[in-house]
Design a protein around this motif. Structure first.
Motif, PDB file in Angstrom:
ATOM      1  N   ILE A   1      -4.868   1.479   7.236  1.00  0.00           N
ATOM      2  CA  ILE A   1      -4.493   1.582   5.822  1.00  0.00           C
ATOM      3  C   ILE A   1      -5.314   2.628   5.230  1.00  0.00           C
ATOM      4  O   ILE A   1      -4.828   3.873   4.397  1.00  0.00           O
ATOM      5  CB  ILE A   1      -4.547   0.243   4.869  1.00  0.00           C
ATOM      6  CG1 ILE A   1      -3.596  -0.794   5.567  1.00  0.00           C
ATOM      7  CG2 ILE A   1      -4.610   0.565   3.521  1.00  0.00           C
ATOM      8  CD1 ILE A   1      -4.114  -2.196   5.225  1.00  0.00           C
ATOM      9  N   GLU A   2      -6.630   2.738   5.163  1.00  0.00           N
ATOM     10  CA  GLU A   2      -7.571   3.715   4.721  1.00  0.00           C
ATOM     11  C   GLU A   2      -7.238   5.122   4.981  1.00  0.00           C
ATOM     12  O   GLU A   2      -7.059   5.933   4.244  1.00  0.00           O
ATOM     13  CB  GLU A   2      -8.937   3.112   4.830  1.00  0.00           C
ATOM     14  CG  GLU A   2      -9.588   1.957   4.051  1.00  0.00           C
ATOM     15  CD  GLU A   2     -10.834   1.632   4.336  1.00  0.00           C
ATOM     16  OE1 GLU A   2     -11.177   2.096   5.593  1.00  0.00           O
ATOM     17  OE2 GLU A   2     -11.501   0.761   3.827  1.00  0.00           O
ATOM     18  N   GLN A   3      -7.012   5.065   6.460  1.00  0.00           N
ATOM     19  CA  GLN A   3      -6.685   6.634   6.977  1.00  0.00           C
ATOM     20  C   GLN A   3      -5.194   6.921   6.593  1.00  0.00           C
ATOM     21  O   GLN A   3      -5.165   8.202   5.829  1.00  0.00           O
ATOM     22  CB  GLN A   3      -6.717   6.438   8.530  1.00  0.00           C
ATOM     23  CG  GLN A   3      -8.019   6.520   9.092  1.00  0.00           C
ATOM     24  CD  GLN A   3      -8.917   7.455   8.788  1.00  0.00           C
ATOM     25  OE1 GLN A   3      -8.354   8.708   8.663  1.00  0.00           O
ATOM     26  NE2 GLN A   3      -9.996   7.235   8.444  1.00  0.00           N
ATOM     27  N   ALA A   4      -4.384   5.949   6.173  1.00  0.00           N
ATOM     28  CA  ALA A   4      -2.881   6.401   5.723  1.00  0.00           C
ATOM     29  C   ALA A   4      -2.732   6.607   4.471  1.00  0.00           C
ATOM     30  O   ALA A   4      -2.056   7.764   3.923  1.00  0.00           O
ATOM     31  CB  ALA A   4      -2.131   5.063   6.107  1.00  0.00           C
ATOM     32  N   LYS A   5      -3.853   6.230   3.684  1.00  0.00           N
ATOM     33  CA  LYS A   5      -3.927   6.382   2.114  1.00  0.00           C
ATOM     34  C   LYS A   5      -4.605   7.900   1.928  1.00  0.00           C
ATOM     35  O   LYS A   5      -4.342   8.186   0.712  1.00  0.00           O
ATOM     36  CB  LYS A   5      -4.493   5.287   1.465  1.00  0.00           C
ATOM     37  CG  LYS A   5      -3.940   3.880   1.474  1.00  0.00           C
ATOM     38  CD  LYS A   5      -2.702   4.169   0.679  1.00  0.00           C
ATOM     39  CE  LYS A   5      -2.571   4.011  -0.706  1.00  0.00           C
ATOM     40  NZ  LYS A   5      -1.361   4.230  -1.369  1.00  0.00           N
ATOM     41  N   LYS A   6      -5.200   8.387   2.813  1.00  0.00           N
ATOM     42  CA  LYS A   6      -5.881   9.763   2.538  1.00  0.00           C
ATOM     43  C   LYS A   6      -4.878  10.776   2.331  1.00  0.00           C
ATOM     44  O   LYS A   6      -3.849  10.869   2.876  1.00  0.00           O
ATOM     45  CB  LYS A   6      -6.847  10.107   3.795  1.00  0.00           C
ATOM     46  CG  LYS A   6      -8.081   9.154   3.439  1.00  0.00           C
ATOM     47  CD  LYS A   6      -9.051   9.680   4.489  1.00  0.00           C
ATOM     48  CE  LYS A   6     -10.354   8.821   4.559  1.00  0.00           C
ATOM     49  NZ  LYS A   6     -11.456   8.957   5.324  1.00  0.00           N
TER      50      LYS A   6
ATOM     51  N   PHE B   1       0.852  -1.212   0.041  1.00  0.00           N
ATOM     52  CA  PHE B   1       0.077  -0.104   0.080  1.00  0.00           C
ATOM     53  C   PHE B   1       0.956   1.079   0.109  1.00  0.00           C
ATOM     54  O   PHE B   1       0.307   2.366  -0.099  1.00  0.00           O
ATOM     55  CB  PHE B   1      -0.937  -0.165   1.298  1.00  0.00           C
ATOM     56  CG  PHE B   1      -2.115  -0.967   1.216  1.00  0.00           C
ATOM     57  CD1 PHE B   1      -3.308  -0.787   0.195  1.00  0.00           C
ATOM     58  CD2 PHE B   1      -1.782  -2.264   1.809  1.00  0.00           C
ATOM     59  CE1 PHE B   1      -3.986  -1.759   0.230  1.00  0.00           C
ATOM     60  CE2 PHE B   1      -2.806  -3.412   1.770  1.00  0.00           C
ATOM     61  CZ  PHE B   1      -3.877  -3.049   0.964  1.00  0.00           C
ATOM     62  N   ASP B   2       2.227   1.151  -0.059  1.00  0.00           N
ATOM     63  CA  ASP B   2       3.076   2.180  -0.065  1.00  0.00           C
ATOM     64  C   ASP B   2       2.820   3.253   1.172  1.00  0.00           C
ATOM     65  O   ASP B   2       2.798   4.415   1.024  1.00  0.00           O
ATOM     66  CB  ASP B   2       2.980   2.856  -1.493  1.00  0.00           C
ATOM     67  CG  ASP B   2       4.132   3.866  -1.451  1.00  0.00           C
ATOM     68  OD1 ASP B   2       5.231   3.586  -0.996  1.00  0.00           O
ATOM     69  OD2 ASP B   2       3.882   4.919  -2.183  1.00  0.00           O
ATOM     70  N   ILE B   3       2.499   2.468   2.209  1.00  0.00           N
ATOM     71  CA  ILE B   3       2.548   3.262   3.437  1.00  0.00           C
ATOM     72  C   ILE B   3       3.619   3.047   4.425  1.00  0.00           C
ATOM     73  O   ILE B   3       4.624   2.075   4.381  1.00  0.00           O
ATOM     74  CB  ILE B   3       1.204   3.164   4.270  1.00  0.00           C
ATOM     75  CG1 ILE B   3       1.010   1.663   4.466  1.00  0.00           C
ATOM     76  CG2 ILE B   3      -0.069   3.655   3.223  1.00  0.00           C
ATOM     77  CD1 ILE B   3      -0.478   1.497   5.487  1.00  0.00           C
ATOM     78  N   SER B   4       3.808   3.719   5.745  1.00  0.00           N
ATOM     79  CA  SER B   4       4.406   3.491   6.869  1.00  0.00           C
ATOM     80  C   SER B   4       3.816   3.217   8.096  1.00  0.00           C
ATOM     81  O   SER B   4       2.840   4.042   8.321  1.00  0.00           O
ATOM     82  CB  SER B   4       5.506   4.515   6.765  1.00  0.00           C
ATOM     83  OG  SER B   4       6.711   4.153   7.971  1.00  0.00           O
ATOM     84  N   ILE B   5       3.959   2.235   8.687  1.00  0.00           N
ATOM     85  CA  ILE B   5       3.435   1.835   9.916  1.00  0.00           C
ATOM     86  C   ILE B   5       4.445   1.756  11.094  1.00  0.00           C
ATOM     87  O   ILE B   5       5.060   0.911  10.910  1.00  0.00           O
ATOM     88  CB  ILE B   5       2.539   0.630  10.091  1.00  0.00           C
ATOM     89  CG1 ILE B   5       1.697   0.297   8.763  1.00  0.00           C
ATOM     90  CG2 ILE B   5       1.803   0.287  11.193  1.00  0.00           C
ATOM     91  CD1 ILE B   5       1.019  -0.811   8.381  1.00  0.00           C
ATOM     92  N   SER B   6       4.274   2.619  12.062  1.00  0.00           N
ATOM     93  CA  SER B   6       5.193   2.769  13.105  1.00  0.00           C
ATOM     94  C   SER B   6       5.105   1.438  13.911  1.00  0.00           C
ATOM     95  O   SER B   6       3.819   0.956  14.203  1.00  0.00           O
ATOM     96  CB  SER B   6       4.986   3.971  13.713  1.00  0.00           C
ATOM     97  OG  SER B   6       3.593   3.839  14.839  1.00  0.00           O
TER      98      SER B   6
END
Length: 76
Positions: free
Chosen positions: A71-76, A49-54
């Motif tokens: 994921i949905e929040q991080a993609k916004k 998803f091309d995000i970073s999760i601490s």
């Protein structure tokens, strides 16, 4: 849909029955993810998803629903 992509990743990573994977399913208790499984799943999700999760956020994620929401929040 985020849930479907996450579901496929869980199927691949944890080798559980598809019927067990729903938004309420707990990653450890219901799906049998140990700490190593959880780390690998988080890393794969970050790539997918091309995000970073601490690390702190990862420790708070307990269910498939929490993961999908994150994921949905991080993609916004």
């Amino acid at each position: 849909m985020v849930f479907e992509r996450v579901k496929q990743m869980i199927l691949s990573e944890l080798k559980v029955e598809e019927s067990k994977i729903n938004l309420e399913a707990r990653l450890q208790e219901d799906l049998g993810a140990d700490s190593l499984d959880a780390v690998e799943l988080i890393m794969n999700i970050e790539d997918e998803f091309d995000i970073s999760i601490s690390d702190e956020a990862a420790q708070e994620i307990k269910t498939v629903g929490h993961l999908v929401s994150y994921i949905e929040q991080a993609k916004k």
